[in-house]
Write a protein that holds these residues in place. Structure first.
Motif, PDB file in Angstrom:
ATOM      1  N   THR A 147      24.686 -26.102  -1.917  1.00 13.80           N
ATOM      2  CA  THR A 147      24.689 -25.295  -0.702  1.00 13.80           C
ATOM      3  C   THR A 147      23.811 -25.940   0.362  1.00 13.80           C
ATOM      4  OG1 THR A 147      22.795 -23.951  -1.392  1.00 13.80           O
ATOM      5  CG2 THR A 147      24.977 -23.226  -2.105  1.00 13.80           C
ATOM      6  N   ALA A 148      23.805 -25.322   1.548  1.00 15.01           N
ATOM      7  CA  ALA A 148      23.012 -25.841   2.660  1.00 15.01           C
ATOM      8  C   ALA A 148      21.527 -25.847   2.336  1.00 15.01           C
ATOM      9  CB  ALA A 148      23.277 -25.017   3.922  1.00 15.01           C
ATOM     10  N   SER A 149      21.093 -24.906   1.458  1.00 15.24           N
ATOM     11  CA  SER A 149      19.683 -24.834   1.086  1.00 15.24           C
ATOM     12  C   SER A 149      19.322 -25.767  -0.062  1.00 15.24           C
ATOM     13  CB  SER A 149      19.320 -23.390   0.708  1.00 15.24           C
ATOM     14  OG  SER A 149      20.111 -22.959  -0.402  1.00 15.24           O
ATOM     15  N   GLY A 150      20.310 -26.493  -0.600  1.00 12.35           N
ATOM     16  CA  GLY A 150      20.042 -27.447  -1.677  1.00 12.35           C
ATOM     17  C   GLY A 150      20.235 -26.892  -3.075  1.00 12.35           C
ATOM     18  N   ASP A 151      20.722 -25.657  -3.233  1.00  9.14           N
ATOM     19  CA  ASP A 151      20.963 -25.073  -4.554  1.00  9.14           C
ATOM     20  C   ASP A 151      22.300 -25.539  -5.109  1.00  9.14           C
ATOM     21  OD1 ASP A 151      18.611 -23.697  -4.511  1.00  9.14           O
ATOM     22  OD2 ASP A 151      19.476 -21.820  -3.787  1.00  9.14           O
ATOM     23  N   GLU A 152      22.342 -25.725  -6.419  1.00  8.53           N
ATOM     24  CA  GLU A 152      23.614 -26.023  -7.070  1.00  8.53           C
ATOM     25  C   GLU A 152      24.286 -24.718  -7.478  1.00  8.53           C
ATOM     26  OE1 GLU A 152      25.466 -28.304 -11.007  1.00  8.53           O
ATOM     27  OE2 GLU A 152      23.344 -28.544 -10.475  1.00  8.53           O
ATOM     28  N   ILE A 153      25.560 -24.578  -7.166  1.00 10.96           N
ATOM     29  CA  ILE A 153      26.309 -23.364  -7.491  1.00 10.96           C
ATOM     30  C   ILE A 153      26.779 -23.448  -8.941  1.00 10.96           C
ATOM     31  CG2 ILE A 153      28.352 -21.985  -6.955  1.00 10.96           C
ATOM     32  CD1 ILE A 153      28.144 -22.937  -4.080  1.00 10.96           C
ATOM     33  N   GLU A 154      26.276 -22.544  -9.787  1.00 17.33           N
ATOM     34  CA  GLU A 154      26.655 -22.531 -11.203  1.00 17.33           C
ATOM     35  C   GLU A 154      27.731 -21.501 -11.488  1.00 17.33           C
ATOM     36  OE1 GLU A 154      23.184 -22.094 -13.595  1.00 17.33           O
ATOM     37  OE2 GLU A 154      22.196 -23.883 -12.784  1.00 17.33           O
ATOM     38  N   GLY A 155      27.982 -20.619 -10.551  1.00 19.69           N
ATOM     39  CA  GLY A 155      29.012 -19.605 -10.686  1.00 19.69           C
ATOM     40  C   GLY A 155      29.114 -18.836  -9.380  1.00 19.69           C
TER      41      GLY A 155
END
Length: 364
Positions: free
Chosen positions: A37-45
């Protein structure tokens, strides 16, 4: 028709491997599992998404979101969602988080897509009630690391969460589950604090291992402790069952002798037989091999059946003496009959050998 056209365009975008990050930020529906995401988080679900927001599973399994612009009427919902998410992660075991995340994401998505002026105060009531119901489940945290947490519940059992469990730890988890199941099913609750402490510490050591070779001996001390405590506890229970069963049998024989006017010699023979069987069982108690994974009902049935055999053998000795088929010189000596009946209950081979002797004597 317009909605269908938009969906077709979206499907074409989703099938393309060349969607840029800027396109995904502009249309949150284009995000997929594994994206950043734009904030640097990886989407796990992904729980829910629209053009201007996405609610997803972030690091550690927590509910996260990316919202382009929060509507003024939904700002309180963001604050409430953060509050409840913090409570859930602090006071609930990890097995509850998927359910809480789903409740929170549904409530927040509904709030974000509600018409202007909508009262959103009741949207989070179900999530709040769920957290209140289970928030006292965790008693204490035993250990935690970057990818895992192990804690003791209020019932003194151990629960755990691992973000990405390596395959080589599967056997360790199976051993942990097996030992905890054995402990919870056999040992009383008073043993659980000590057992949960040992199992939690061992599991923590296993989770910190980096290769398979280091894992097998992790639960050795905990397993030895649990098996020894289980063996001792089952022997105590076996002793109590034998003692209580003997008392019940003796009381039954005493009561039975009153209305049927049974000759005392038969009562003494049966009572001596069951006492002999009980003493034999107590003497062999430390030598009996007890399977901790076996059925308690089978263990108790074996003990009680041995007492019943003692009664039958004791009566058989009296009948043999009275009929003069065996032990004829002692048929009028009640003390000798009591001794022989006790021996019959105590020694498993006495009556079978006596039967064999009678059979040979009578040529049967």
């Amino acid at each position: 028709m317009l909605a269908n056209k938009d969906n077709m365009v979206l499907e074409e975008k989703l099938s393309s491997a060349e969607i840029t990050k800027e396109q995904k930020i502009a249309d949150k529906r284009l995000y997929a599992v594994g994206d950043i995401t734009a904030s640097g988080d990886e989407i796990e679900g992904i729980y829910s998404s629209s053009t201007f927001f996405i609610l997803y599973v972030g690091g550690g399994g927590s509910l996260s979101w990316e919202i382009e612009q929060v509507p003024s009427w939904a700002k309180d919902s963001i604050s409430e969602c953060r509050r409840l998410r913090g409570l859930a992660e602090s006071y609930l075991s990890r097995r509850h988080l998927p359910r809480v995340n789903r409740l929170l994401s549904d409530a927040l998505a509904t709030s974000l897509q509600s018409p202007e002026g909508t009262d959103t105060s009741g949207f989070f009531s179900e999530a709040n009630d769920y957290i209140d119901k289970y928030k006292d489940e965790i008693k204490s945290t035993i250990a935690h690391g970057p990818d895992f947490v192990i804690y003791r519940t209020k019932s003194d059992s151990v629960q755990w969460f691992h973000k990405k469990l390596p395959d080589f730890l599967n056997k360790a988890v199976e051993e942990f589950e097996s030992l905890q199941s054995l402990s919870n099913s056999v040992l009383p609750k008073s043993y659980r604090p000590a057992v949960s402490s040992m199992l939690g510490s061992s599991l923590s050591v296993a989770f910190r291992k980096s290769k398979e070779d280091d894992v097998p001996s992790v639960f050795h001390s905990a397993k030895k402790f649990i098996l020894s405590q289980t063996d001792s506890y089952l022997r105590i229970k076996l002793f109590i069952v034998s003692l209580l069963s003997t008392i019940i049998f003796l009381l039954f024989l005493l009561v039975l002798s009153i209305p049927f006017d049974v000759n005392n010699v038969y009562l003494f023979g049966a009572g001596s037989g069951v006492l002999g069987a009980m003493v034999s069982a107590l003497q062999r108690n430390n030598k009996i091999s007890i399977d901790p994974y076996g059925s308690l009902l089978g263990l108790y049935s074996e003990s009680i059946s041995r007492l019943l055999i003692g009664i039958i053998f004791g009566l058989f000795v009296v009948i043999c003496a009275k009929s003069e088929l065996a032990l004829a010189p002692f048929k009028e000596n009640i003390y000798a009959i009591i001794c022989f009946s006790f021996i019959a209950g105590f020694t498993e081979r006495f009556v079978p050998d006596l039967m064999s002797s009678v059979s040979k004597t009578t040529n049967v």
